[in-house]
Design an enzyme around this catalytic site. Structure first.
Site, short mmCIF file in Angstrom:
data_model
loop_
_atom_site.label_atom_id
_atom_site.label_comp_id
_atom_site.label_asym_id
_atom_site.label_seq_id
_atom_site.Cartn_x
_atom_site.Cartn_y
_atom_site.Cartn_z
N ASP A 64 -1.71 28.43 -38.73
CA ASP A 64 -2.93 27.67 -38.38
C ASP A 64 -3.63 28.28 -37.20
O ASP A 64 -5.05 27.86 -36.82
CB ASP A 64 -2.68 26.23 -37.93
CG ASP A 64 -2.12 25.35 -39.01
OD1 ASP A 64 -2.08 25.65 -40.13
OD2 ASP A 64 -1.44 24.16 -38.85
N GLY A 73 7.25 26.75 -39.84
CA GLY A 73 6.57 26.98 -41.22
C GLY A 73 6.70 28.33 -41.28
O GLY A 73 6.69 28.97 -40.45
N ARG A 86 -3.16 21.77 -39.65
CA ARG A 86 -2.77 20.32 -39.32
C ARG A 86 -3.69 19.74 -38.04
O ARG A 86 -4.21 18.70 -38.28
CB ARG A 86 -1.52 20.54 -38.87
CG ARG A 86 -0.68 19.24 -38.99
CD ARG A 86 0.60 19.16 -38.07
NE ARG A 86 1.73 20.07 -38.49
CZ ARG A 86 2.71 19.84 -39.26
NH1 ARG A 86 2.86 18.90 -39.71
NH2 ARG A 86 3.49 21.14 -39.64
N THR A 99 8.34 26.16 -31.52
CA THR A 99 9.56 27.14 -31.25
C THR A 99 9.25 27.87 -29.94
O THR A 99 10.16 28.07 -29.22
CB THR A 99 9.32 28.33 -32.46
OG1 THR A 99 9.38 27.77 -33.66
CG2 THR A 99 10.48 29.33 -32.29
N1 LIG Z 1 9.26 20.39 -27.25
C1 LIG Z 1 10.16 20.91 -27.80
N2 LIG Z 1 11.08 21.23 -26.94
C2 LIG Z 1 11.90 22.20 -27.40
N3 LIG Z 1 12.03 22.54 -28.79
C3 LIG Z 1 10.94 22.17 -29.74
C4 LIG Z 1 9.98 21.21 -29.14
N4 LIG Z 1 9.07 20.92 -30.13
C5 LIG Z 1 9.70 21.64 -31.26
N5 LIG Z 1 10.76 22.27 -30.87
C6 LIG Z 1 11.60 23.04 -31.85
O1 LIG Z 1 11.07 24.20 -32.19
C7 LIG Z 1 11.60 24.53 -33.54
C8 LIG Z 1 10.12 24.61 -34.64
O2 LIG Z 1 9.18 23.62 -34.26
P1 LIG Z 1 8.01 23.27 -35.42
O3 LIG Z 1 7.22 22.56 -34.99
O4 LIG Z 1 8.87 22.91 -36.60
O5 LIG Z 1 7.24 24.70 -35.93
P2 LIG Z 1 6.60 25.72 -34.87
O6 LIG Z 1 7.49 26.73 -34.20
O7 LIG Z 1 5.91 26.60 -36.15
O8 LIG Z 1 5.52 24.77 -34.37
C9 LIG Z 1 12.45 23.22 -33.98
O9 LIG Z 1 13.58 23.69 -34.19
C10 LIG Z 1 11.98 22.32 -33.01
O10 LIG Z 1 12.96 21.39 -32.88
O1 LIG Z 2 5.48 21.53 -45.16
P1 LIG Z 2 5.77 22.15 -43.90
O2 LIG Z 2 6.70 23.50 -43.95
O3 LIG Z 2 6.18 21.29 -42.83
O4 LIG Z 2 4.41 22.81 -43.37
C1 LIG Z 2 3.08 22.38 -43.26
C2 LIG Z 2 2.55 22.45 -42.29
O5 LIG Z 2 2.81 23.51 -41.72
C3 LIG Z 2 1.53 24.15 -41.01
O6 LIG Z 2 1.33 25.38 -41.89
C4 LIG Z 2 1.61 24.76 -39.67
O7 LIG Z 2 2.68 24.99 -39.20
P2 LIG Z 2 3.06 26.38 -38.44
O8 LIG Z 2 2.07 26.15 -37.35
O9 LIG Z 2 4.59 26.26 -38.22
O10 LIG Z 2 2.72 27.53 -39.14
C5 LIG Z 2 0.40 23.22 -41.39
O11 LIG Z 2 -0.87 23.90 -41.69
C6 LIG Z 2 1.07 22.52 -42.44
O12 LIG Z 2 0.37 21.24 -42.53
#
Ligand SMILES: Nc1ncnc2c1ncn2[C@@H]1O[C@H](COP(=O)(O)OP(=O)(O)O)[C@@H](O)[C@H]1O
Ligand SMILES: O=P(O)(O)OC[C@H]1O[C@](O)(COP(=O)(O)O)[C@@H](O)[C@@H]1O
Ligand SMILES: [Mg+2]
Length: 455
Positions: free
Chosen positions: A203, A101, A248, A175
Site C-alpha cells: 500500500d 501481506g 486499505r 510488523t
Molecule cells: N501493535 C503491534 N504490536 C506488536 N505486534 C504487532 C502490532 N500490530 C501488528 N503486530 C504483529 O505484526 C505482524 C504483522 O502485522 P500485519 O498488520 O498483519 O502486517 P503488516 O506488517 O504488513 O502491517 C503480526 O504478527 C502482528 O501480530
Molecule cells: O487478505 P490479506 O492477506 O489480509 O491482505 C489484504 C490487505 O493487505 C494489503 O495489501 C495491505 O497489507 P500490507 O501493508 O501488509 O501489504 C491491503 O491492501 C489489503 O487489504
C-alpha cells in the site's frame, strides 16, 4: 499484540536547528564490546570503491526543500558499511522473518540479506535458509508469512535459546511495531542481538521512506487490469469499466495506476470523500462522461467510500488477526449502485464490467527496478546490523538510504494528501470532480498539513 513499549529515543540537537534522530547501538546497553576491522576492505569487488566506508557522521536530511532562514530539521543516520564492525564472521547467527501481506520483492530481500551476509561479511549461519539462487524470480516469500499471533516473550526466548544474534524483520506497519517491542525486550535482557527492520507494504503507507519496495511492480501489474477495463468499455456502447485496487487506508496504488495509465476517467481513494447522488456527484459525472466519450474507466481503491457502504450495508466492524480493519467490497457495491441508478433512469442503458485483480498485483515477482531497490535495502540492513546498530528500519529518505528509529516509522501511516500537487495532477488528468465544496476544501487545507508523498 503488544505496544511500542519503553523506547528510548536518541535525539541529538546541533546548531542552526539541526536534529539527528539517531538509532540505538548495541554499545548503548552493552559497554566495552570489542570491534573488528570491516572485512569488506579485503573484498576484491569493492576494491574499486573510492571510499570503502560511510563517514560515521554522515546523516540524511528529511527535509530537502528549505528556505534561507528555515531550520535544517530532522536527519537520520546514513546507511552503509562502517570501518569497524561488532561481529566476527563465524560469530554471526542470523535469522530472517517475513510477516503480514505479500509484496513483490520479498524473496529478493531475503536472497540479498543471505548473499550480503555471505559475500560481504563471510557469514554462513543463517537460520533455516540454504539455497537462495533463483528465489528472486518467484513471487511470495519462501519463508511463509502470517497475520496475528505475536508473543514478544516467546519470540525473544526463541532468539536467545537458538543463539541468534542478528534478526532481520521484513514487514509492514504491524510488523515494524512488533519489531520495536522485540528490540525493546532484547535491550532489557541485555542481549547482543541486532534487530533490523526492512519495511514492506504494497500500500506504500509507511512514513518517512520515499517509497516501499514492490509498489512499482504492483502499479505496473495494475495497468493490465485497467487496460482490460478500457478495452471492454470502449468496445461497447456506454461501456463502463470498474477496477478495484488494493489500498486499505490509502490510495497510492490507485493514484499511481491512474496517472500511469491515462485511460482512467475517475479515481476514487479513501482520502478523498465522494458522494453519488445530485449535483457534482458521481452519477452526474458518469452520465456526462458517457455522453462525451461513450465509455469510461473508474479505478477505486478498496478502502474508498467505506462510509457510504456502512450507511447502506450493515457495517460489521470486523478485524483480521493482526487488528487490521476488514473491508466491505466497495468495487462490487459501487458496480451494483451504478447499474441500479442507470436502470432506474431508463433513458440510458449502460454496460458495466467489474474487474477485481486483488492479489494478482502483489503475488508476482518484483520487476527489475524493485529488484535493485530490494538489493540496496537488504545490503543497508546487513551493514547496519554488522556495525552494531539495532532497533532500526532501513529505507531511502530523499534518495539516500538511512537508518530510521522504529518510533518514526510506527507513529503514523502515510496517506495521499489531497491538498498536494500529486492529487491535483490526478484530478487534472481525469478531469473528474473533486467532490468537495469550497468550504470542505478549505477545511482540508487547514486540517491536513503537507506530509511526504512519493514522487
Ligand atoms: N501493535 C503491534 N504490536 C506488536 N505486534 C504487532 C502490532 N500490530 C501488528 N503486530 C504483529 O505484526 C505482524 C504483522 O502485522 P500485519 O498488520 O498483519 O502486517 P503488516 O506488517 O504488513 O502491517 C503480526 O504478527 C502482528 O501480530
Ligand atoms: O487478505 P490479506 O492477506 O489480509 O491482505 C489484504 C490487505 O493487505 C494489503 O495489501 C495491505 O497489507 P500490507 O501493508 O501488509 O501489504 C491491503 O491492501 C489489503 O487489504
Ligand atoms: Mg499493515
Amino acid at each position: 499484540m503488544g505496544h511500542s513499549g519503553n523506547l528510548q529515543l536518541k535525539v541529538v540537537n546541533g546548531d542552526a536547528g539541526y536534529v539527528l534522530e539517531d538509532v540505538p547501538h548495541l554499545t548503548d546497553y552493552i559497554p566495552d564490546l570489542p570491534t573488528y576491522p570491516n572485512p569488506l576492505q579485503f573484498n576484491a569487488a569493492y576494491s574499486v570503491v573510492k571510499q570503502y566506508f560511510v563517514n560515521v557522521d554522515d546523516t540524511v536530511s528529511q527535509k530537502i526543500v528549505v528556505h534561507k532562514d528555515s531550520p535544517r530539521g530532522t536527519h537520520f543516520r546514513r546507511a552503509g558499511p562502517r570501518q569497524k564492525v561488532y561481529f566476527v564472521s563465524d560469530e554471526v547467527h542470523a535469522c530472517i522473518v517475513t510477516c503480514g501481506g505479500l509484496c513483490p520483492g520479498l524473496n529478493t530481500v531475503i536472497r540479498e540479506i543471505v548473499c550480503g551476509l555471505y559475500h560481504m561479511y563471510g557469514v554462513s549461519k543463517i537460520l533455516g535458509i540454504d539455497v537462495v539462487n533463483d528465489i528472486h524470480k518467484r513471487g511470495g516469500t519462501i519463508l511463509g508469512t502470517s497475520r496475528g499471533g505475536h508473543d514478544t516473550s516467546k519470540i525473544v526466548d526463541s532468539i536467545q535459546d537458538r543463539g541468534i544474534n542478528q534478526v532481520y524483520i521484513i514487514g509492514g506497519d504491524g510488523t515494524q511495531k512488533g519489531a520495536a517491542v522485540i528490540y525493546e525486550e532484547i535491550r532489557q535482557r541485555g542481549l547482543k542481538v541486532a534487530v533490523a527492520g526492512i519495511p514492506k507494504t504494497i500500500d506504500n503507507d509507511i512514513p518517512v521512506i520515499d517509497k516501499s519496495f514492490g509498489f512499482d511492480t504492483a502499479v505496473e501489474e495494475a495497468q493490465r487490469a485497467i487496460n482490460a477495463a478500457h478495452v471492454e468499455a470502449e468496445s461497447i456502447e456506454n461501456g463502463i469499466g470498474v477496477v478495484k485496487l488494493m489500498g486499505r487506508y490509502c490510495g497510492f496504488i490507485a493514484m499511481y495506476a491512474t496517472l500511469g495509465s491515462r485511460d482512467v476517467d475517475c479515481c476514487l481513494i479513501p482520502e478523498s470523500p465522494f458522494y453519488l447522488e445530485g449535483e457534482g456527484g458521481l452519477y452526474e459525472f458518469i452520465e456526462k462522461r458517457l455522453k462525451e466519450n461513450g465509455h469510461m474507466v473508474i479505478v477505486i481503491a478498496e478502502g474508498a467510500g467505506q462510509d457510504l457502504l456502512a450507511e447502506s450495508l450493515q457495517s460489521m466492524n470486523q478485524q483480521d488477526a493482526s487488528g487490521n480493519k476488514l473491508l466491505q467490497d466497495v468495487g462490487l457495491w459501487i458496480s451494483h449502485k451504478i447499474k441500479d441508478h442507470f436502470a432506474r433512469l431508463h433513458k440510458m442503458a449502460i454496460n458495466l464490467k467489474y474487474i477485481d485483480p486483488t492479489y494478482m498485483i502483489r503475488a508476482i515477482p518484483s520487476n527489475a527496478s524493485d529488484n535493485v531497490y530490494c538489493t540496496l535495502l537488504a545490503q543497508s540492513a546487513v551493514h547496519g546490523a554488522v556495525a552494531g546498530y539495532t532497533g532500526f528500519t532501513v529505507g531511502p529518505v530523499n534518495g539516500r538510504h538511512a537508518y530510521i528509529p522504529f518510533n518514526r516509522i510506527n507513529e503514523r501511516q502515510n496517506q495521499v494528501v489531497i491538498t498536494d500537487r500529486m492529487w491535483a495532477r490526478v484530478l487534472s488528468s481525469t478531469n473528474q470532480p473533486s467532490f468537495l465544496s469550497a468550504n470542505e476544501l478549505a477545511k482540508f487545507k487547514r486540517e491536513k498539513p503537507s506530509c511526504p508523498v512519493v514522487g
